[in-house]
Design a protein around this motif. Structure first.
Motif: not given
Length: 605
Positions: A447-455
């Motif tokens: 998951x990449x919180x900077x891109x607001x992307x969640x598994x």
């Protein structure tokens, strides 16, 4: 067709009604001094009396004094407004997270006397046997819970694993049930357009039984495809998100069901189809589709939608027509429901006035069933069979390492890998497919919180297959923790979204232990939990108690960073493979514009 829901069929009481109307026999009940919303002529009539006998209306006029006898109950409306009882033309009771009996207690005080109910949530988990259990619960109440048999179990065959399957033979059998009035939303519009035997076989079984087919045409196309869909016999559709979609459907003789629930807030956009044109509104309905318990408790049901319609500029009498006679006509039941006219069921809503639109009293079949916001009928707890309350069959252990997403074999540490991402939008049913780059870390994609992307994972929970699908979701804005839910349309498998593997495992295992529900966890702690042991969808608590639980859960969403309204309703659509654009089921990512499985990783070469 509706006699199953009436106190008595009309043919058994014609002599009584004729006698009461002329004063030869006293009425059971007389309402005096009311302002009548006449939905037949779109006018408001002052100083109207109504006489009721055998659960039906016998007389409507300036004076019902001749209908009053020694045993007649007289209700003085004292100038209040009376309107036909409200009818919801498309609703999933399961989305309220309470059983059908408790749902009836929650909505009747708000003027709802009947619902056209598609129980495809419980059917996807427990099959038509589960639907019958729900119908038994509803039948204990005065609410006219009219079932449309789920048509798409699974929603789109071949793309997910459900707890049951329904086809033309099952549809044909259900059309003989006393409580069934039509076919539930035909979400498999690709099958209709492609002419598949399965989809058209379900239509044929319904139409041969002379019952109504309800629709779900969720793409912004209003020419050849929409014509084909309507020509196949689909009478109504609640999936319009643009005013031009609703207008096109009405122009083609399909009922456009304008939706305003807890998360799908389409009505303000769709109202322009009426307020910015001069069209006849007879083909417009107002519906809720999905309503969470806190919405029912805090705002109401169809009375809340009525107030919103007026706020959007729709004339109040037209709006009342859109949830009474228009709905009854859509289902070819206006001979029984939808108007305060002689011979019809005496389903009547009292409103304080036409400005505030507060419901003060509700009659169903001539009996007072609610006054001043409270039901007047008793309701004992419903006993659910054990197989209804034990529906979690994962067939695998779930641990933090379960959530490892392997990077492509040829990707080196630190490489950027392009992936497909599901972008969810607040208050919207459609999502968007976007592309994003993730950096390979220890051979995996995180998951990449900077891109607001969640598994995001979806685990099959019905047949112990152990299968699961993997993707990434954008739009929730959370900064820590994880969320999980067994309310995951329409297969209702176990859906887990999160920032880290440990919290995702805790969320998944928490729901496995309690029999399903919705949960928020962070830093190894359960912050909020709504247990839904009935098919993993509902609880046997009443609406206020469930509202309190859901309200607490939403606060925990905010604690982990989410600002989206009704986020669990938005999250629940991530696996729904009949909606554009990109969805995730237990079998994998689905491109819902081409209806093909697609890879998570995009080959940019």
């Amino acid at each position: 067709m509706l006699n199953h829901f009436c106190k008595k069929p009309l043919w058994e009481c014609t002599q009584t009604l004729a006698a009461v109307a002329q004063g030869r026999t006293p009425a059971d009940t007389v309402i005096t001094g009311a302002r009548l919303v006449n939905v037949c002529t779109a006018e408001v009539q002052d100083d109207i009396d109504v006489a009721i006998a055998e659960g039906r209306i016998a007389y409507v006029g300036q004076s019902a004094a001749h209908c009053i006898g020694e045993g007649t109950r007289v209700i003085d409306a004292a100038g209040q407004v009376i309107a036909p009882g409200f009818l919801d033309g498309h609703i999933h009771v399961e989305s309220s997270m309470i059983g059908a009996g408790e749902y009836a207690r929650a909505v009747i005080p708000h003027g709802t006397v009947g619902i056209y109910w598609d129980p495809h949530e419980v059917c996807n988990v427990l099959g038509l046997e589960g639907v019958q259990v729900m119908m038994e619960d509803a039948a204990r109440t005065p609410l006219k819970a009219m079932v449309t048999t789920p048509s798409c179990v699974p929603a789109v065959p071949g793309f997910e694993d459900t707890g049951a399957a329904v086809g033309p033979a099952e549809i044909a059998d259900s059309m003989t049930w006393g409580g069934v009035v039509g076919l539930g939303e035909m979400m498999n519009f690709p099958g209709i357009l492609a002419g598949t035997d399965h989809a058209h076989g379900e239509l044929a079984a319904t139409l041969a039984a002379d019952k109504v087919v309800t629709g779900h045409y969720s793409i912004p196309e209003t020419d050849q495809g929409l014509n084909a869909y309507i020509a196949s016999g689909v009478r109504c559709c609640h999936e319009s998100t643009r005013a031009e979609d609703a207008l096109a459907k009405m122009r083609l003789g399909q009922y456009a069901q304008l939706r305003y629930g807890s998360a799908w807030l389409d009505l303000p956009n769709l109202a322009a189809a009426i307020t910015e044109t001069d069209i006849d509104t007879r083909f417009a309905n107002l519906i809720s589709d999905d309503t969470h318990p806190h919405t029912l408790v805090a705002n109401g049901h169809l009375d809340y939608i009525l107030r919103k319609a007026v706020e959007c500029g729709i004339d109040v009498v037209r709006a009342i027509q859109m949830m009474t006679i228009n709905t009854a006509t859509c289902f070819r039941m206006d001979n029984e429901l939808g108007s305060i006219t002689p011979g019809k069921c005496a389903d009547i809503v009292f409103l304080d006035n036409l400005e505030d639109l507060n419901v003060t009293r509700v009659l169903i079949d001539g009996e007072v069933v609610a006054e001043n916001g409270a039901c007047t009928f008793p309701l004992a707890p419903f006993e659910y069979p054990a197989w209804v309350t034990h529906s979690m069959h994962l067939g695998r252990a779930i641990a933090p390492e379960t959530f490892r997403v392997e990077a492509p074999a040829d990707a080196a540490e630190g490489d950027a890998v392009c992936v497909r991402v599901i972008e969810v939008l607040p208050g919207s049913v459609p999502d968007r497919e976007v592309r994003a780059a993730l950096t390979v870390t220890d051979g995996a994609l995180e998951s990449d919180l900077d891109q607001d992307m969640l598994k995001t994972f979806v685990f099959e929970r019905h047949h112990e297959t152990g299968t699961f699908g993997v993707g990434f979701t954008k739009g929730f804005g959370i900064k820590r923790g994880a969320m999980a839910s067994t309310v995951a349309h329409d297969a209702h498998n176990l859906l887990v979204v999160g920032t880290n593997d440990a919290d995702m495992a805790l969320a998944a295992n928490t729901l496995a232990e309690v029999g399903g529900g919705m949960v928020v966890v962070a830093d190894g702690e359960v912050l909020g939990l709504v247990e839904l042991p009935i098919a993993g969808l509902m609880n046997d608590l009443d609406a206020p108690a469930m509202s309190e639980k859901v309200h607490h859960l939403e606060k925990t969403w905010a604690e982990i960073g989410c600002t989206m309204p009704s986020p669990f309703m938005t999250m629940a659509l991530i696996p729904l493979a009949c909606l554009p654009e990109l969805r995730l089921t237990n079998r994998g990512l689905v491109d819902c514009t081409t209806f093909q499985f697609v890879d998570l990783v995009v080959d940019e070469g």
